[in-house]
Structure formats: C-alpha cells, structure tokens
Design a protein around this motif. Structure first.
Motif, PDB file in Angstrom:
ATOM      1  N   SER A  86       0.821  -1.206   0.000  1.00 41.05           N
ATOM      2  CA  SER A  86       0.000   0.000   0.000  1.00 41.05           C
ATOM      3  C   SER A  86       0.855   1.256   0.000  1.00 41.05           C
ATOM      4  O   SER A  86       0.412   2.292  -0.437  1.00 41.05           O
ATOM      5  CB  SER A  86      -0.972  -0.016   1.167  1.00 41.05           C
ATOM      6  OG  SER A  86      -0.418   0.533   2.316  1.00 41.05           O
ATOM      7  N   THR A  87       2.115   1.182   0.481  1.00 36.64           N
ATOM      8  CA  THR A  87       2.973   2.368   0.468  1.00 36.64           C
ATOM      9  C   THR A  87       3.405   2.721  -0.955  1.00 36.64           C
ATOM     10  O   THR A  87       3.829   3.840  -1.201  1.00 36.64           O
ATOM     11  CB  THR A  87       4.224   2.151   1.343  1.00 36.64           C
ATOM     12  OG1 THR A  87       4.885   0.964   0.900  1.00 36.64           O
ATOM     13  CG2 THR A  87       3.866   2.037   2.807  1.00 36.64           C
ATOM     14  N   ILE A  93      -6.110   9.529   0.206  1.00 37.93           N
ATOM     15  CA  ILE A  93      -5.214  10.124   1.196  1.00 37.93           C
ATOM     16  C   ILE A  93      -5.834   9.981   2.582  1.00 37.93           C
ATOM     17  O   ILE A  93      -7.052   9.932   2.733  1.00 37.93           O
ATOM     18  CB  ILE A  93      -4.889  11.609   0.886  1.00 37.93           C
ATOM     19  CG1 ILE A  93      -6.161  12.458   0.886  1.00 37.93           C
ATOM     20  CG2 ILE A  93      -4.117  11.738  -0.411  1.00 37.93           C
ATOM     21  CD1 ILE A  93      -5.900  13.954   0.786  1.00 37.93           C
ATOM     22  N   GLU A  94      -5.000   9.908   3.584  1.00 32.50           N
ATOM     23  CA  GLU A  94      -5.443   9.675   4.962  1.00 32.50           C
ATOM     24  C   GLU A  94      -6.475  10.700   5.418  1.00 32.50           C
ATOM     25  O   GLU A  94      -7.473  10.340   6.047  1.00 32.50           O
ATOM     26  CB  GLU A  94      -4.236   9.684   5.900  1.00 32.50           C
ATOM     27  CG  GLU A  94      -4.545   9.210   7.291  1.00 32.50           C
ATOM     28  CD  GLU A  94      -4.946   7.739   7.376  1.00 32.50           C
ATOM     29  OE1 GLU A  94      -5.789   7.411   8.232  1.00 32.50           O
ATOM     30  OE2 GLU A  94      -4.454   6.923   6.587  1.00 32.50           O
ATOM     31  N   GLY A 139      -4.703   3.650  -7.166  1.00 37.48           N
ATOM     32  CA  GLY A 139      -4.129   4.300  -5.984  1.00 37.48           C
ATOM     33  C   GLY A 139      -5.011   4.107  -4.775  1.00 37.48           C
ATOM     34  O   GLY A 139      -5.872   3.235  -4.741  1.00 37.48           O
ATOM     35  N   GLU A 140      -4.760   4.960  -3.782  1.00 34.63           N
ATOM     36  CA  GLU A 140      -5.557   4.906  -2.567  1.00 34.63           C
ATOM     37  C   GLU A 140      -5.880   6.317  -2.102  1.00 34.63           C
ATOM     38  O   GLU A 140      -5.231   7.280  -2.499  1.00 34.63           O
ATOM     39  CB  GLU A 140      -4.848   4.115  -1.476  1.00 34.63           C
ATOM     40  CG  GLU A 140      -3.556   4.720  -0.994  1.00 34.63           C
ATOM     41  CD  GLU A 140      -2.825   3.818  -0.013  1.00 34.63           C
ATOM     42  OE1 GLU A 140      -3.350   2.761   0.353  1.00 34.63           O
ATOM     43  OE2 GLU A 140      -1.717   4.196   0.390  1.00 34.63           O
ATOM     44  N   ASP A 158     -11.385   2.685   0.505  1.00 30.88           N
ATOM     45  CA  ASP A 158     -10.223   3.587   0.518  1.00 30.88           C
ATOM     46  C   ASP A 158      -9.250   3.377  -0.637  1.00 30.88           C
ATOM     47  O   ASP A 158      -8.185   3.966  -0.673  1.00 30.88           O
ATOM     48  CB  ASP A 158      -9.461   3.508   1.850  1.00 30.88           C
ATOM     49  CG  ASP A 158     -10.312   3.956   3.018  1.00 30.88           C
ATOM     50  OD1 ASP A 158     -11.133   4.880   2.838  1.00 30.88           O
ATOM     51  OD2 ASP A 158     -10.168   3.391   4.120  1.00 30.88           O
ATOM     52  N   LYS A 185      -0.189   5.237  -5.404  1.00 32.75           N
ATOM     53  CA  LYS A 185      -0.295   6.684  -5.519  1.00 32.75           C
ATOM     54  C   LYS A 185      -1.460   7.148  -4.648  1.00 32.75           C
ATOM     55  O   LYS A 185      -2.478   6.466  -4.533  1.00 32.75           O
ATOM     56  CB  LYS A 185      -0.522   7.082  -6.976  1.00 32.75           C
ATOM     57  CG  LYS A 185      -0.566   8.569  -7.156  1.00 32.75           C
ATOM     58  CD  LYS A 185      -0.425   8.986  -8.582  1.00 32.75           C
ATOM     59  CE  LYS A 185      -0.534  10.507  -8.581  1.00 32.75           C
ATOM     60  NZ  LYS A 185      -0.096  11.142  -9.740  1.00 32.75           N
ATOM     61  N   GLN A 186      -1.302   8.299  -4.038  1.00 35.57           N
ATOM     62  CA  GLN A 186      -2.308   8.856  -3.144  1.00 35.57           C
ATOM     63  C   GLN A 186      -3.178   9.863  -3.891  1.00 35.57           C
ATOM     64  O   GLN A 186      -2.655  10.710  -4.625  1.00 35.57           O
ATOM     65  CB  GLN A 186      -1.614   9.575  -1.973  1.00 35.57           C
ATOM     66  CG  GLN A 186      -0.670   8.693  -1.183  1.00 35.57           C
ATOM     67  CD  GLN A 186      -1.399   7.827  -0.198  1.00 35.57           C
ATOM     68  OE1 GLN A 186      -2.113   8.319   0.658  1.00 35.57           O
ATOM     69  NE2 GLN A 186      -1.227   6.527  -0.317  1.00 35.57           N
ATOM     70  N   TYR A 187      -4.496   9.776  -3.697  1.00 28.90           N
ATOM     71  CA  TYR A 187      -5.435  10.692  -4.321  1.00 28.90           C
ATOM     72  C   TYR A 187      -6.386  11.249  -3.268  1.00 28.90           C
ATOM     73  O   TYR A 187      -6.751  10.545  -2.328  1.00 28.90           O
ATOM     74  CB  TYR A 187      -6.283   9.986  -5.388  1.00 28.90           C
ATOM     75  CG  TYR A 187      -5.501   9.538  -6.586  1.00 28.90           C
ATOM     76  CD1 TYR A 187      -5.211  10.417  -7.631  1.00 28.90           C
ATOM     77  CD2 TYR A 187      -5.048   8.217  -6.688  1.00 28.90           C
ATOM     78  CE1 TYR A 187      -4.488   9.997  -8.742  1.00 28.90           C
ATOM     79  CE2 TYR A 187      -4.328   7.797  -7.793  1.00 28.90           C
ATOM     80  CZ  TYR A 187      -4.052   8.697  -8.813  1.00 28.90           C
ATOM     81  OH  TYR A 187      -3.332   8.278  -9.903  1.00 28.90           O
ATOM     82  N   SER A 188      -6.816  12.484  -3.473  1.00 32.49           N
ATOM     83  CA  SER A 188      -7.828  13.078  -2.602  1.00 32.49           C
ATOM     84  C   SER A 188      -9.204  12.797  -3.211  1.00 32.49           C
ATOM     85  O   SER A 188      -9.313  12.470  -4.396  1.00 32.49           O
ATOM     86  CB  SER A 188      -7.615  14.589  -2.489  1.00 32.49           C
ATOM     87  OG  SER A 188      -7.869  15.209  -3.744  1.00 32.49           O
TER      88      SER A 188
END
Length: 124
Positions: A3-4, A82-83, A79-80, A29, A7-10
């Motif tokens: 998971s790291t 963002i936190e 991607g996943e 998520d 790519k992170q998406y909003s």
C-alpha cells in the motif's frame, strides 16, 4: 503491490473523473479507474457511471460482489485515498454495519408496534 507504493489521491481528485469516458471511484479507501470495465460490468455501465468520481463502498458492499469480482477489481486499482479524506469519509454517512443495525432496530420497533395494535384490537 504494497500500500505504500500506491499513488495517493484526494476525494477532490477522484471527483474530477466523473464522466462516462473517465470513471474513477473509491471503494474501501482504494481508487479504481473502471473506465475500461464499463461495457463488461454485469450490472450494466449505468451503475458505474452513477458513482463516477464518488465514494462507492457502501453501494459496492450492498450488492454482495463475489470473490471473483473482488479479485478482478485489482486490475483497475490506480491508488488509494489520502489519509485526511479517509477520516472525512468515515465521518459521513452510515457504514454497512450501522445500516443493518438501523434496519433491524426499525423492523423490531415496527413489529412491536404492530403486536401492540393487534393485542389492543383483539381485546375489543
């Protein structure tokens, strides 16, 4: 893929992909680009287009997708979330467990009410 490495998406970025020619959605998520899957989707492309650019976890879970369907999803993962948006998302709406509890509680209350009405009417 760890998971790291994803790519992170909003949610705002995902929301930009909301056209029939560009369909992204968030499920558990994870961010999926299902554009190339539209024609193959057993439930029809309309349901995917309806949730284009949106969070669709509850709707996905409500349908009860098979393990094969869940496995097939992996090829569309881009991607996943963002936190920060995971927390926002979690604060809005009801989870599937809360929905089930609400429905069960409502059914029990309606049943109890009907029982009281029936009991009162049978005394007459």
């Amino acid at each position: 893929m760890a998971s790291t490495e994803l790519k992170q998406y909003s949610l705002a970025q995902v929301a930009e992909h909301n056209k029939p020619t560009d369909v992204w959605m968030v499920i558990h998520d994870k961010v999926y680009d299902v554009t190339k899957f539209l024609a193959e989707h057993p439930g029809g492309e309309e349901v995917l287009i309806e949730y284009a650019g949106k969070e669709a976890t509850a709707e996905f879970d409500d349908v009860g997708h098979s393990s094969d369907a869940k496995e097939q999803m992996k090829q569309f993962l881009v991607g996943e979330l963002i936190e920060a948006d995971r927390k926002k998302k979690a604060a809005t709406g009801l989870t599937i467990n809360k929905r089930v509890a609400l429905i069960a509680g409502s059914a029990a209350a309606i049943g109890a009410g009907l029982a009281l009405i029936f009991k009162a009417s049978s005394k007459k």
